[in-house]
Write a protein that holds these residues in place. Structure first.
Motif, mmCIF file in Angstrom:
data_model
loop_
_atom_site.group_PDB
_atom_site.id
_atom_site.type_symbol
_atom_site.label_atom_id
_atom_site.label_comp_id
_atom_site.label_asym_id
_atom_site.label_seq_id
_atom_site.Cartn_x
_atom_site.Cartn_y
_atom_site.Cartn_z
ATOM 1 N N TYR A 537 1.117 -0.821 0.181
ATOM 2 C CA TYR A 537 0.207 -0.033 0.269
ATOM 3 C C TYR A 537 0.762 1.220 0.224
ATOM 4 N N GLY A 538 2.358 0.879 -0.078
ATOM 5 C CA GLY A 538 3.005 2.008 0.500
ATOM 6 C C GLY A 538 2.946 2.820 1.029
ATOM 7 N N ILE A 539 2.665 2.362 2.731
ATOM 8 C CA ILE A 539 2.333 3.280 3.742
ATOM 9 C C ILE A 539 3.967 3.214 4.608
ATOM 10 N N GLU A 540 4.259 4.436 4.564
ATOM 11 C CA GLU A 540 5.699 4.546 4.731
ATOM 12 C C GLU A 540 5.886 4.614 6.228
ATOM 13 N N ILE A 541 7.158 3.793 6.759
ATOM 14 C CA ILE A 541 7.753 3.950 7.755
ATOM 15 C C ILE A 541 8.766 5.190 8.545
ATOM 16 N N ILE A 542 7.800 5.613 9.536
ATOM 17 C CA ILE A 542 9.254 7.006 10.170
ATOM 18 C C ILE A 542 9.894 6.519 11.760
ATOM 19 N N ALA A 543 9.991 5.304 11.945
ATOM 20 C CA ALA A 543 10.539 4.893 12.816
ATOM 21 C C ALA A 543 10.264 3.262 12.784
ATOM 22 N N GLY A 544 11.296 2.768 13.518
ATOM 23 C CA GLY A 544 11.876 1.502 13.282
ATOM 24 C C GLY A 544 11.373 0.580 12.395
ATOM 25 N N ARG A 545 10.185 -0.706 12.019
ATOM 26 C CA ARG A 545 10.712 -1.664 11.291
ATOM 27 C C ARG A 545 9.373 -2.197 10.978
ATOM 28 N N LEU A 577 8.963 3.165 20.560
ATOM 29 C CA LEU A 577 9.377 1.826 20.054
ATOM 30 C C LEU A 577 10.128 0.882 21.766
ATOM 31 N N GLY A 578 9.811 0.206 21.721
ATOM 32 C CA GLY A 578 9.784 -0.515 23.283
ATOM 33 C C GLY A 578 8.496 -1.087 23.272
ATOM 34 N N LYS A 579 7.440 0.498 24.015
ATOM 35 C CA LYS A 579 6.653 0.475 24.626
ATOM 36 C C LYS A 579 6.126 -1.060 24.633
ATOM 37 N N LYS A 580 5.880 -0.989 25.711
ATOM 38 C CA LYS A 580 4.815 -2.701 26.138
ATOM 39 C C LYS A 580 3.189 -2.033 25.826
ATOM 40 N N VAL A 581 2.541 -3.029 25.533
ATOM 41 C CA VAL A 581 1.459 -3.409 24.774
ATOM 42 C C VAL A 581 0.525 -4.890 24.985
ATOM 43 N N ASP A 582 -0.689 -4.454 25.116
ATOM 44 C CA ASP A 582 -1.302 -6.219 25.923
ATOM 45 C C ASP A 582 -2.562 -5.500 25.782
ATOM 46 N N GLN A 583 -2.882 -6.385 24.165
ATOM 47 C CA GLN A 583 -4.330 -6.498 23.127
ATOM 48 C C GLN A 583 -4.492 -7.560 23.323
ATOM 49 N N ASN A 584 -6.247 -7.941 23.361
ATOM 50 C CA ASN A 584 -6.666 -9.354 23.457
ATOM 51 C C ASN A 584 -6.358 -10.395 23.967
ATOM 52 N N GLY A 585 -5.280 -10.447 24.444
ATOM 53 C CA GLY A 585 -4.378 -11.039 25.288
ATOM 54 C C GLY A 585 -3.180 -11.359 24.608
ATOM 55 N N ARG A 587 0.541 -9.963 23.997
ATOM 56 C CA ARG A 587 1.217 -9.081 24.973
ATOM 57 C C ARG A 587 2.293 -9.511 24.783
ATOM 58 N N GLY A 588 3.129 -7.428 23.822
ATOM 59 C CA GLY A 588 4.606 -7.332 23.603
ATOM 60 C C GLY A 588 4.617 -6.089 23.291
ATOM 61 N N THR A 589 5.699 -5.845 21.994
ATOM 62 C CA THR A 589 6.272 -4.523 22.243
ATOM 63 C C THR A 589 6.257 -3.786 21.014
ATOM 64 N N ILE A 590 6.107 -2.676 21.012
ATOM 65 C CA ILE A 590 5.957 -1.143 19.693
ATOM 66 C C ILE A 590 7.251 -1.547 19.133
ATOM 67 N N ILE A 591 7.212 -2.114 17.487
ATOM 68 C CA ILE A 591 8.221 -2.223 16.886
ATOM 69 C C ILE A 591 8.827 -0.703 15.422
ATOM 70 N N GLY A 592 7.547 -0.713 15.870
ATOM 71 C CA GLY A 592 7.450 0.429 14.447
ATOM 72 C C GLY A 592 5.612 1.610 14.594
ATOM 73 N N VAL A 593 6.651 2.691 13.842
ATOM 74 C CA VAL A 593 5.562 3.661 14.129
ATOM 75 C C VAL A 593 5.169 3.749 12.348
ATOM 76 N N VAL A 594 4.425 4.749 12.022
ATOM 77 C CA VAL A 594 3.624 4.581 9.819
ATOM 78 C C VAL A 594 3.462 5.918 10.473
ATOM 79 N N LYS A 595 3.582 6.050 8.953
ATOM 80 C CA LYS A 595 3.434 7.562 8.703
ATOM 81 C C LYS A 595 1.569 7.631 8.303
ATOM 82 N N ASP A 596 0.729 8.410 9.602
ATOM 83 C CA ASP A 596 -0.409 8.452 9.445
ATOM 84 C C ASP A 596 -1.002 9.125 7.868
ATOM 85 N N TYR A 597 -1.932 7.232 7.118
ATOM 86 C CA TYR A 597 -3.145 7.416 6.506
ATOM 87 C C TYR A 597 -4.334 7.483 6.878
#
Length: 795
Positions: A537-545, A577-585, A587-597
């Motif tokens: 979709y050509g969505i740009e990653i501005i941080a992480g991967r 990046l690295g912040k913890k997330v718990d969603q619907n059981g 659990r993990g971390t944020i590995i990337g940030v995408v530009k708003d679309y």
């Protein structure tokens, strides 16, 4: 006497054929436009009013507060309805609903059935959906039981009785326990089949008492009869929330009650169900209908007062012979009503003729029958004819009947020409309305062009969407299917996801680690994607991967968020990046940030979004294909798809077309406004044609004398047309602030909007001026080219 009045009226109409035709045609166009728009508005206002208990049905919606934002949701949680019914004496019954879809197999045929509605058995007690076969008390009480509409039953079982038969849906056998009539077109709740709520609750297999933030259902309440029930229930809501729902980082600020009959046209909340209309469009089209009818009435008043100069001697003679003013008023009002009746007949016939085209334009099955015609139709006919006849004719009748015989026969200076000021004012109002409609329509189309050309942050062109049709066997075969489809010539990339841009995303509960280490609870929009989605979709990653294909760790512990989420949480992209997330059981971390679309329409600001992998949630395959020879590529993909998926239905669509449907109501408004703006100008020019004709006739000797004294053709055209051109220029100045005010209100519905510049007003003003100039010039040239001796020879 009445017969004499009617005879006189018809003689007058026949004697002045040109004026009569212009009057009747102008009024007819105005009435036809009014009738068509009135039919559409009445249809939009009729939604859900067929329900016999509509005045007692309300939908529970949520104002949900998180640490970062306020969520206005149309949905509610599973325990909401039962708790309100058991704790609130004002509540009689409740029903919970949720949209589902199934892959239905019958023999060798597979069909993807959308419009399936999960529902409690109380649906037939609350709504007026008549059950034709089956027991309304028991039809939806058992799990895996379904009620089909008559058209759905015919599709699967033909003319055979459907009760007791089964359908294989998503690999399970569902039993038909009822047959319901097809849902009325003017219902915001739409379905092809109803599925018992116990089907879902048994599958979840856990108590629902504490699922207060599982906001995936639409809950409707039937209140008990009696005055003040709604107010009593609303007053108890704060106490209900405090008693039942623990207040934490996310909590309910309010649980408003929406009347059933207001849902269709109210401002949509998040996760709306069924069909939606546009209240702004209703207001806009109602104003346009009134404007066109107003222009037509002004035409009549102008032409009637102008034509009255020919009847001054008739009025004087009647008064000398003893006629009272009241009798003259009755006569002229009678003529006006006759013209109105003729115009109404023509207008209703025009409306009936063009209704099929109008239905195609607004995509609504409106019905308008003249013969035999309903009581409403004929009642409307009589009302319009009388009201228009009286409104249009009362002023000319009073003016014409008010002249004294001595003033008429002595040639006193006071005459009908003393009312030029009123006629100029009415002409100015007509052209103000025409310029407002035209300028407003131009800005609407400019806004629609902006929406289509706006950089959305992703590539939507040449994207073919294929639905997996709910086939569970696809879960472990996504990568295989993608790989084989990539071998089809013309396929450039393939990606899987749960929702594509333009579709409602999942709104799921999550806790996210903040800077102080605490977990912040929030409901956040969520999309499940694979590792190929962002590059496809050509969505740009501005941080992480991005996610790594085949990575077990990313599949189970990785999350990606968008820029807006980063800003809402008060971070910079790298800090997320690295912040913890718990969603619907998970659990993990944020590995990337995408530009708003813009994964929602431009009616909304980009909201926080979280992306994660989950092959069980994928429902759509996105294929980027070459734009040349698309039909051959699509056909080849279809053949390969059926081979790969054991003849699953090949349902495809294009992303750009689906995304553009988000602005369907706006596009319809632009088309309808454009057409009726043109009609408004046409009706105004008809009146201008009649007034110019009168002006030329009144000044025929003046024109003759000027020509004898050497006036050129251009001089005469300028003399005749300058007063009308001046009125149009004045109208242009008045129309600018009115248009600016109205269009600014409409543009408030968009987050990205065009700048209202002078060019739209200039184009609208010049267009109206050009059309009016052509209208005036036609008669002016005709008068200027006439032989002056004929005008000077006749008294």
């Amino acid at each position: 006497m009445l017969r004499n009045y009617i005879k006189t009226a018809f003689r007058s109409l026949l004697k002045n054929k040109g004026f009569s035709i212009i009057n009747i045609l102008g009024l007819a166009i105005g009435i036809a436009s009014f009738v068509l728009i009135a039919l559409y508005v009445n249809h939009e206002l009729s939604y859900d009013r067929f329900n016999q208990k509509a005045d007692r049905i309300f939908r529970i919606v949520e104002n949900l507060r998180t640490e970062n934002e306020m969520l206005f949701q149309s949905t509610s949680s599973p325990p909401m309805g039962p708790a309100l019914a058991s704790q609130m004496p004002e509540v009689d019954k409740f029903v919970r609903m949720q949209d589902w879809s199934f892959l239905v197999r019958k023999g060798d045929v597979s069909v993807f059935e959308e419009g399936c509605l999960l529902s409690d058995s109380s649906v037939f007690d609350i709504f007026s959906f008549p059950l034709l076969e089956g027991n309304p008390k028991k039809a939806l009480t058992e799990p895996y039981s379904i009620v089909l509409t008559t058209s759905t039953a015919k599709k699967y079982f033909g003319d055979e009785p459907p009760l007791g038969k089964t359908l294989n849906m998503n690999g399970e056998e569902y039993k038909v326990t009822g047959l319901v009539a097809d849902v009325p077109e003017n219902s915001h709740i739409r379905f092809n089949m109803l599925v018992s709520f116990r089907t879902w609750s048994d599958q979840v297999n856990q108590p629902m008492n504490n699922m207060w933030f599982w906001n995936g259902f639409h809950t409707y309440l039937l209140l008990k009869e009696g005055e003040g029930q709604v107010e009593k229930l609303r007053a108890k809501m704060p106490d209900f929330i405090t008693r039942n729902i623990e207040k934490g980082g996310m909590y309910y600020e309010d649980l408003p009650l929406q009347p059933l009959t207001s849902i269709y046209l109210e401002t949509p909340r998040s996760w709306e169900n069924g069909k939606r209309g546009s209240q702004n469009n209703i207001y806009t089209l109602s104003i346009i209908a009134g404007f066109i009818l107003l222009i037509a009435c002004f035409n009549y008043i102008n032409l009637a007062t102008a034509r009255a100069s020919r009847r001054l001697k008739e009025v004087g003679l009647r008064k000398v012979l003893g006629a009272q003013r009241r009798a003259l008023v009755y006569q002229f009002l009678g003529e006006s009503i006759i013209v109105s009746i003729l115009a109404t007949c023509m207008g209703f016939m025009l409306a009936a003729l063009v209704l099929p085209v109008f239905n195609t334009l607004v995509e609504t099955p409106l019905v308008f029958s003249l013969f035999p015609g309903s009581l409403t139709t004929w009642g409307g006919f009589v009302l319009i004819a009388l009201v228009l006849g009286l409104l249009s004719g009362v002023y000319p009748a009073l003016v014409i009947s008010g002249f004294q015989p001595l003033q008429i026969f002595r040639g006193a200076p006071q005459s009908i020409f003393g009312h030029n000021g009123l006629r100029k004012m009415l002409v100015s109002v007509q052209f103000v309305i025409s310029i407002v409609l035209l300028a407003g329509t131009l800005i609407v189309f400019e806004q629609l062009d902006l929406l289509r050309s706006r950089d959305l942050g992703f590539v939507k062109e040449a994207t073919l969407l294929i639905r997996n049709n709910g086939d569970r066997a696809m879960v472990d075969r996504w990568e295989t299917v993608k790989g084989e489809l990539l071998k089809v010539p013309g396929v450039l990339s393939a990606a899987a996801c749960s929702t594509v841009p333009g579709e409602p995303s999942n709104n799921l509960y999550a806790t996210i680690e903040m800077e102080d280490g605490k977990l912040s609870p929030s409901n956040i929009n969520t999309n499940f994607i694979d590792s190929d989605f962002l590059p496809a979709y050509g969505i740009e990653i501005i941080a992480g991967r991005n996610f790594i294909k085949g990575s077990r760790a990313d599949d189970t512990t990785a999350f990606i968020i968008n820029e807006t989420a980063v800003k809402d949480f008060g971070w910079k992209p790298e800090q997320a990046l690295g912040k913890k997330v718990d969603q619907n059981g998970k659990r993990g971390t944020i590995i990337g940030v995408v530009k708003d679309y813009h994964y929602q329409s431009l009616h909304h600001q980009v909201a926080p979004l979280i992306l994660q992998e989950n092959k069980w949630a994928y429902s759509t395959l996105s294929l980027k294909i070459r734009s040349d020879d698309m039909q051959t590529i699509i056909k080849s993909i279809g053949i390969k798809w059926k081979d790969l998926t054991n003849n699953l239905p090949y349902r495809y669509s294009f992303l750009d077309e689906e995304y553009d449907r988000l602005y369907k109501a706006d596009a319809q408004l632009g088309k309808v406004a454009g057409i009726f703006a043109g009609l408004a100008i046409a009706v105004g020019c008809l009146g201008l044609l009649g007034l110019t004709s009168f002006s030329v006739e009144r000044r025929v000797k003046e024109i003759g004398i000027r020509k004898v004294l050497g006036a050129t053709l251009g001089n005469i055209v300028l003399i005749i047309s300058k007063e009308f051109v001046g009125l149009i220029l004045l109208s242009f100045v008045i129309a600018i602030p009115i248009t600016w005010f109205l269009i600014t209100r409409w543009l408030d519905n968009f987050t990205d909007k065009v700048t209202i510049g002078p060019i739209n007003f200039i184009v609208a003003g010049l267009s109206v001026l050009t059309i009016a100039w052509i209208t005036i010039s036609y008669l002016s040239f005709k008068a200027a080219n006439s032989n002056p001796t004929k005008a000077l020879r006749n008294e």
